[in-house]
Design an enzyme around this catalytic site. Structure first.
Site, mmCIF file in Angstrom:
data_model
loop_
_atom_site.group_PDB
_atom_site.id
_atom_site.type_symbol
_atom_site.label_atom_id
_atom_site.label_comp_id
_atom_site.label_asym_id
_atom_site.label_seq_id
_atom_site.Cartn_x
_atom_site.Cartn_y
_atom_site.Cartn_z
ATOM 1 N N LYS A 53 0.842 -1.202 0.000
ATOM 2 C CA LYS A 53 0.000 0.000 0.000
ATOM 3 C C LYS A 53 0.869 1.240 0.000
ATOM 4 C CE LYS A 53 -3.397 -2.580 2.687
ATOM 5 N NZ LYS A 53 -4.044 -2.736 3.999
ATOM 6 N N GLN A 97 -3.597 -1.765 10.333
ATOM 7 C CA GLN A 97 -3.533 -3.072 9.665
ATOM 8 C C GLN A 97 -3.979 -4.170 10.626
ATOM 9 O OE1 GLN A 97 -2.995 -3.450 6.462
ATOM 10 N NE2 GLN A 97 -3.112 -5.675 6.477
ATOM 11 N N ASP A 120 -10.389 2.346 5.476
ATOM 12 C CA ASP A 120 -10.815 0.948 5.417
ATOM 13 C C ASP A 120 -12.342 0.833 5.384
ATOM 14 O OD1 ASP A 120 -8.868 -1.096 5.288
ATOM 15 O OD2 ASP A 120 -8.258 -0.730 7.365
HETATM 16 N N1 GUN Z 1 -5.880 -7.229 6.874
HETATM 17 C C1 GUN Z 1 -6.293 -7.952 5.815
HETATM 18 N N2 GUN Z 1 -7.061 -7.200 5.009
HETATM 19 C C2 GUN Z 1 -7.136 -5.977 5.568
HETATM 20 C C3 GUN Z 1 -7.791 -4.763 5.185
HETATM 21 O O1 GUN Z 1 -8.486 -4.653 4.171
HETATM 22 N N3 GUN Z 1 -7.608 -3.709 6.027
HETATM 23 C C4 GUN Z 1 -6.873 -3.801 7.158
HETATM 24 N N4 GUN Z 1 -6.779 -2.730 7.918
HETATM 25 N N5 GUN Z 1 -6.266 -4.910 7.546
HETATM 26 C C5 GUN Z 1 -6.394 -5.988 6.738
#
Ligand code: GUN
Length: 281
Positions: A53, A97, A120
């Site tokens: 990201k 995350q 998110d």
């Molecule tokens: N862990 C796995 N997928 C995601 C996501 O889409 N967002 C976040 N914050 N953590 C994740």
């Protein structure tokens, strides 16, 4: 008997297109949008995802930083970190995350993020807005599924979408988003009775359980569109929820890797720009 392979729905092509559009949008802004990731500990998958990201952010000109907290950080310190990011006028977007280490409770953490910075889309206010048709920041993976279908010109309106998996991150928000696009939605899961029979009714199948090879060729209607969101480590490989033999039945299908995951990353940055533009006017 001749078998035809499904057409590949490349996530790379979608992500590249989004990157070009977002880069142009960033270049028009009188400020540099700022996205902050919070990562707790060194979970290898989390390290990998956050790095992906952050790399995408750099590619389009967004300022991205990762705050790494030790894996024994306590709840109060994590909450204080979020409060500081909420209060920082230069921070447009905050992403914690997941998963968090077991001693931490993720629900209050997600509820603490300013909904205007919640890229998110996991804050209850954004969840509520998603279901009530408001201006939500919507979860990135399901938004990405629609971006893949749109990019490849595959119709959603009036189609029957069978989603397998009822998670907060994928299955449930995907149901809301497909409904908003006038699909008929069935939300199935690992305990659905006659899962094979249910999946076989889908014009579009979303596999998002996290169980390697759960969806097999006999469960898929010939010509269906199959979107694979599952990711499970098997030995040194990452495999999806969709078995290899589905390529011989489906009409279109996302590969793994190179499919939905790349587009999720792109959608984090799309949400970041939306958040920045709404917040700064
Ligand atoms: N862990 C796995 N997928 C995601 C996501 O889409 N967002 C976040 N914050 N953590 C994740």
């Amino acid at each position: 008997m001749t078998t035809s392979r499904a057409e590949t729905l490349s996530g790379r092509a979608v992500a590249d297109g989004v990157a070009e559009r977002l880069k142009a949008r960033v270049a028009e802004l009188p400020y540099v949008p700022r996205l902050v990731f919070v990562r707790v500990g060194e979970d290898p998958a989390s390290v990998f995802y956050v790095r992906s990201k952050q790399r995408f952010a750099k590619r389009i000109g967004v300022d991205a930083e990762t705050l790494v907290l030790p894996d024994d950080v306590d709840q109060a310190e994590l909450m204080a970190t979020i409060a500081a990011l909420n209060a920082d006028p230069d921070t447009d977007a905050v992403l914690v995350q997941l998963p968090l280490p077991g001693h931490l409770d993720s629900a209050p953490v997600l509820e603490a993020i300013d909904p205007a910075k919640d890229v998110d889309g996991f804050h209850p206010l954004n969840v509520g807005r998603l279901w009530s048709g408001g201006a939500a920041l919507a979860p990135c993976t399901p938004v990405g599924l629609l971006a893949i279908l749109d990019h490849h010109g595959l119709e959603v309106h009036g189609r029957h979408v069978v989603i397998v998996g009822r998670s907060h991150m994928v299955g449930k928000p995907a149901a809301a988003l497909f409904l908003a696009r006038h699909a008929t939605v069935t939300l199935a899961h690992s305990r659905t009775r006659d899962l094979a029979g249910v999946v076989r009714t889908g014009d579009i199948v979303v596999a998002a359980v996290g169980r390697a090879g759960l969806i097999t060729a006999d469960m898929v209607k010939p010509g269906a569109v199959v979107l694979d969101v599952g990711m499970t480590r098997v030995g040194d490989r990452i495999v999806g929820d969709v078995a290899e033999d589905v390529w011989d039945v489906a009409g279109h299908m996302t590969p793994m890797p190179g499919g939905t995951g790349l587009v999720t990353v792109a959608m984090v940055l799309q949400n970041t720009l939306t958040a920045a533009e709404r917040r700064r006017g």
